[in-house]
Scaffold this active site. Structure first.
Site, PDB file in Angstrom:
ATOM      1  N   HIS A 178       0.811  -1.211   0.000  1.00 28.67           N
ATOM      2  CA  HIS A 178       0.000   0.000   0.000  1.00 28.67           C
ATOM      3  C   HIS A 178       0.851   1.272   0.000  1.00 28.67           C
ATOM      4  O   HIS A 178       0.308   2.382  -0.128  1.00 28.67           O
ATOM      5  CB  HIS A 178      -0.944   0.006   1.203  1.00 28.67           C
ATOM      6  CG  HIS A 178      -2.293   0.580   0.900  1.00 28.67           C
ATOM      7  ND1 HIS A 178      -2.502   1.514  -0.091  1.00 28.67           N
ATOM      8  CD2 HIS A 178      -3.504   0.362   1.455  1.00 28.67           C
ATOM      9  CE1 HIS A 178      -3.772   1.841  -0.138  1.00 28.67           C
ATOM     10  NE2 HIS A 178      -4.416   1.156   0.790  1.00 28.67           N
ATOM     11  N   ASP A 229      -2.493   1.600  -4.901  1.00 25.35           N
ATOM     12  CA  ASP A 229      -3.764   1.896  -4.253  1.00 25.35           C
ATOM     13  C   ASP A 229      -4.823   0.916  -4.750  1.00 25.35           C
ATOM     14  O   ASP A 229      -4.622   0.187  -5.727  1.00 25.35           O
ATOM     15  CB  ASP A 229      -4.196   3.337  -4.528  1.00 25.35           C
ATOM     16  CG  ASP A 229      -4.292   3.650  -6.019  1.00 25.35           C
ATOM     17  OD1 ASP A 229      -5.065   2.983  -6.725  1.00 25.35           O
ATOM     18  OD2 ASP A 229      -3.574   4.565  -6.473  1.00 25.35           O
TER      19      ASP A 229
END
Length: 346
Positions: free
Chosen positions: A316, A320
């Site tokens: 992350h 995304d």
């Protein structure tokens, strides 16, 4: 109290001597517990560990032998290891309660299995290091179901038209090739993150790693430059890596340089897994087994579909959810419609 058919007289005298007088000589020789006040469970416990109940001091009423007496005797004789829980059995209220038949028995009385210490080496030691590092990276997972009816037909067609006896066609090479084509449209999936310089390196080569369970542990060899290989070439290279992995003969170049990993957990079992990153890669994909499930048409009629569940684990810090979702949609379309894969292949 009635013990083996004899009424115990109220006057004080040797209870054991009184009861033995009612046992025949053969019964006395046959059983080590004849004439001792105890329950069947206590006698069974004594017999199990070859303890003569006549040698055990009974702490119960009228000299009755309780389970905790067996435990204390076993500790004193070294039959089981001493422990703080039973060392002070004389003063522990939880064990000495007259004729109460306390049912707890320490694990030492129920098992003689010893522990075994195994040092981790090779692939297993490497996995400890890599997974410990990966656990510090913020992950997120994206799960999707893919219709594999066309993929099943494609594999059957490959196998039916196979002209090379040494080649076995499976689903995986087609999944690998379609993954490479999808990566070409979403290159961030095939990248590395340099935390020190805060840079993302988009890798030009699609070196797709395949997680393999071997007798020596988990290993992830990778197929180099998948973007330039045909499905048949991928099939042969995959077979080569699998054979070397099982024989623990992989070369260093086979297990380095990977850019993204596929974990085919479905080959063993399970619908899907929640994979952990194979650093420094930023994405890993776990694919479950292909199974027939019922789907419903718009008119409400049910029909069978071959479905595979995929779970994409992503870094992350780099990726995304929207990017991963779009990438997965592209990959899914190529799997469900192989004609599009043929159209985009170089």
């Amino acid at each position: 109290m009635v013990v083996e058919g004899a009424q115990v007289p109220p006057q004080k005298h040797d209870v054991t001597e009184n009861i033995i007088s009612h046992c025949s000589e053969g019964e006395v020789n046959k059983s080590k517990t004849c004439g001792v006040l105890s329950t069947p469970a206590v006698r069974h416990l004594g017999k199990q560990y070859d303890i003569n109940l006549n040698d055990v001091h009974g702490s119960g009423k009228d000299g009755r032998v309780l389970k905790e007496d067996i435990i204390k005797h076993a500790i004193q004789k070294g039959i089981i290891k001493d422990s703080s829980g039973f060392e002070n059995a004389d003063s522990g209220d939880q064990f000495l309660r007259g004729e109460e038949d306390y049912s707890y028995v320490p694990a030492e009385l129920g098992s003689h299995h010893g522990d075994k210490t195994i040092p981790l080496r090779g692939f297993q030691r490497t996995m400890v290091k890599t997974m410990s590092m990966a656990a510090k990276v913020p992950h997120f997972h994206y799960v999707e179901e893919i219709n594999c009816d066309a993929l099943v037909e494609l594999k059957e067609s490959f196998q039916n038209n196979n002209t090379e006896p040494g080649v076995k066609h499976t689903f995986l090479p087609s999944l690998i090739k379609s993954l490479s084509v999808a990566i070409s449209k979403y290159p961030w999936i095939n990248s590395r993150f340099n935390e020190d310089s805060m840079e993302v390196i988009l890798k030009g080569s699609h070196n797709i790693g395949i997680a393999m369970a071997t007798p020596s542990g988990l290993v992830v060899p990778n197929i180099k430059n998948v973007q330039s290989l045909s499905i048949l070439e991928i099939t042969k290279e995959l077979s080569r890596l699998q054979q070397l992995a099982l024989a623990n003969k992989l070369n260093p170049e086979d297990i380095t340089g990977g850019t993204i990993t596929l974990s085919n957990i479905g080959a063993i079992g399970g619908k899907f897994g929640a994979p952990i990153l194979n650093l420094p890669e930023v994405a890993i994909i776990a694919i479950g087994r292909i199974q027939k499930v019922a789907h419903f048409a718009d008119d409400g009629n049910a029909y069978p579909v071959s479905v595979m569940t995929v779970n994409i684990g992503a870094d992350h810090r780099v990726l995304d959810g929207a990017t991963v979702a779009r990438f997965c949609n592209e990959w899914k379309q190529l799997i469900e419609k192989p004609e599009l894969l043929m159209l985009l292949m170089r």
